[in-house]
Motif scaffolding. Sequence first.
Motif, short mmCIF file in Angstrom:
data_model
loop_
_atom_site.label_atom_id
_atom_site.label_comp_id
_atom_site.label_asym_id
_atom_site.label_seq_id
_atom_site.Cartn_x
_atom_site.Cartn_y
_atom_site.Cartn_z
N MET A 103 17.67 -6.60 -3.86
CA MET A 103 17.41 -5.21 -3.50
C MET A 103 17.73 -5.03 -2.01
N ASP A 104 18.27 -3.86 -1.66
CA ASP A 104 18.71 -3.63 -0.28
C ASP A 104 17.56 -3.22 0.63
N VAL A 105 16.63 -2.46 0.09
CA VAL A 105 15.51 -1.92 0.87
C VAL A 105 14.28 -1.93 -0.02
N ILE A 106 13.10 -2.13 0.58
CA ILE A 106 11.86 -1.99 -0.18
C ILE A 106 10.97 -0.98 0.52
N TRP A 107 10.07 -0.39 -0.26
CA TRP A 107 9.09 0.48 0.39
C TRP A 107 7.69 0.14 -0.09
N ILE A 108 6.74 0.45 0.78
CA ILE A 108 5.32 0.21 0.52
C ILE A 108 4.68 1.56 0.20
N GLY A 109 4.02 1.65 -0.95
CA GLY A 109 3.46 2.91 -1.41
C GLY A 109 2.15 3.27 -0.75
N ALA A 110 1.75 4.52 -0.94
CA ALA A 110 0.54 5.06 -0.29
C ALA A 110 -0.72 4.34 -0.74
N ARG A 111 -0.79 3.95 -2.02
CA ARG A 111 -1.98 3.27 -2.51
C ARG A 111 -2.07 1.84 -1.99
N THR A 113 -0.65 0.96 1.22
CA THR A 113 -0.83 1.06 2.67
C THR A 113 -2.30 1.18 3.05
N VAL A 114 -3.09 1.72 2.14
CA VAL A 114 -4.50 1.95 2.46
C VAL A 114 -5.30 0.66 2.57
N ASN A 115 -4.75 -0.49 2.10
CA ASN A 115 -5.49 -1.75 2.08
C ASN A 115 -4.87 -2.76 3.05
N PRO A 116 -5.46 -2.98 4.22
CA PRO A 116 -4.88 -3.89 5.21
C PRO A 116 -4.72 -5.33 4.70
N PHE A 117 -5.61 -5.78 3.81
CA PHE A 117 -5.50 -7.15 3.28
C PHE A 117 -4.22 -7.30 2.46
N VAL A 118 -3.94 -6.31 1.60
CA VAL A 118 -2.74 -6.36 0.77
C VAL A 118 -1.49 -6.24 1.64
N VAL A 135 7.52 2.39 4.98
CA VAL A 135 6.07 2.39 4.75
C VAL A 135 5.59 3.82 4.59
N LYS A 136 5.05 4.12 3.41
CA LYS A 136 4.48 5.45 3.19
C LYS A 136 3.11 5.54 3.86
N ASN A 137 2.73 6.79 4.20
CA ASN A 137 1.39 6.97 4.77
C ASN A 137 0.33 6.63 3.74
N PRO A 138 -0.85 6.18 4.18
CA PRO A 138 -1.94 5.92 3.23
C PRO A 138 -2.37 7.21 2.54
N VAL A 139 -3.03 7.06 1.40
CA VAL A 139 -3.47 8.23 0.65
C VAL A 139 -4.37 9.12 1.50
N ASN A 140 -5.29 8.51 2.23
CA ASN A 140 -6.21 9.27 3.06
C ASN A 140 -5.61 9.51 4.44
N PRO A 141 -6.01 10.59 5.12
CA PRO A 141 -5.42 10.93 6.42
C PRO A 141 -5.94 10.01 7.54
N LEU A 143 -4.35 7.81 10.56
CA LEU A 143 -3.18 7.42 11.35
C LEU A 143 -3.22 5.93 11.69
N ALA A 144 -4.41 5.40 11.99
CA ALA A 144 -4.52 4.00 12.38
C ALA A 144 -4.07 3.07 11.25
N LEU A 145 -4.42 3.40 10.00
CA LEU A 145 -3.99 2.58 8.86
C LEU A 145 -2.47 2.58 8.73
N TRP A 146 -1.87 3.73 8.89
CA TRP A 146 -0.42 3.86 8.77
C TRP A 146 0.27 3.04 9.86
N ALA A 147 -0.17 3.27 11.10
CA ALA A 147 0.42 2.54 12.22
C ALA A 147 0.18 1.03 12.08
N GLY A 148 -1.02 0.67 11.63
CA GLY A 148 -1.34 -0.75 11.46
C GLY A 148 -0.46 -1.43 10.43
N ALA A 149 -0.16 -0.72 9.33
CA ALA A 149 0.71 -1.29 8.31
C ALA A 149 2.11 -1.56 8.87
N LEU A 150 2.64 -0.61 9.61
CA LEU A 150 3.96 -0.80 10.23
C LEU A 150 3.95 -1.99 11.19
#
Length: 361
Positions: A103-111, A113-118, A135-141, A143-150
Amino acid sequence: MELNPEQNYFSRLLSHHKPLLISGPCSAESEGQVLETALALKNSGIDLFRAGIWKPRSKPGTFEGIGEIGLQWLNRVQAETGLPVSVEVATPQHIELALRYDMDVIWIGARTTVNPFVVQELAEALRGVDIPVMVKNPVNPDLALWAGALERFYNMGIRSLAAIHRGFSVLGENRYRNAPLWQIPIELKTRYKNLPLIVDPSHIGGRRDLILPLTQQALDLDYDGLMVEVHPNPAVALSDAEQQLTPAAFADMLASLKVRTAQSPNPEFLNCAEELRAKIDAADRDILEMLARRMALVEKIGEYKRQNNVTILQMDRWNEIFKTRPEWAARMGINPDFVEELYKLIHLESIRKQTEIMERD
């Protein structure tokens, strides 16, 4: 997290044209459906073909993706169209299979991104692997979770990163399936200036008729690309039927979009914009000076309350402010909803200041 555009797969694509175009079905359902969609989208000039192979669903018993065989279908897309392909991954096992099938590219879904362990497990599974990650934004609003996943992927050596804004779940009635809350992705873009930001209007709107206006709004906010779900026959789609376009409707949407530039070479525009920005700066200073004056009065009344043993919060006064200020705003041609939100912040700051005064005892 410092991203170098020359090292970033998405930034390199954007150096040739903007916006970046990512499209394909919500789910890979059959080999014929995948190939038919890919061939139609190739004629639309997309940069990346997407299809869900594993689908995290809210309830069991619904279609949860075709699994590994879908990766073989995407290999045919690569071979027969020349399009790069992308899939969502949610486990290290998914990553192993995605890499095995090139696969050329992968993406991480919103469900996910919400879990830092995963997210950490996925990032570690990619240690030393050179593959672009969205990286998609987490389901809940959050910002720290989104930035942390990246940042977790960046810390494992991934330098080709992009963020996908697909909206957020919020309480109460909303026009959209997922509220856009534009201020959150804009703040993310502010933190990481070279991070490509892609809008997913299909998941924000949840309806076909909302995809075009949401996409246009995102492009007007200087988003770098879009990810739109397209299906040959959305009426029979096994997932998200209401939000998928036909290939023809997708082509029509692209033709309708107005792609604006961040700057204009027109000297008249530059001079006028500079003059207006100077006036805006002066107006902002006036606003801050008036806020400082208001807070000085708040401190005085807080001191009187302390001396007379009176509570900080006065509900009659609170209700009066939130009734009259939006009314004043409406008479001045200002959005009353905006003013109501503004005064919530002002009043909370007033309470904080008065609390400090009360604590002097």
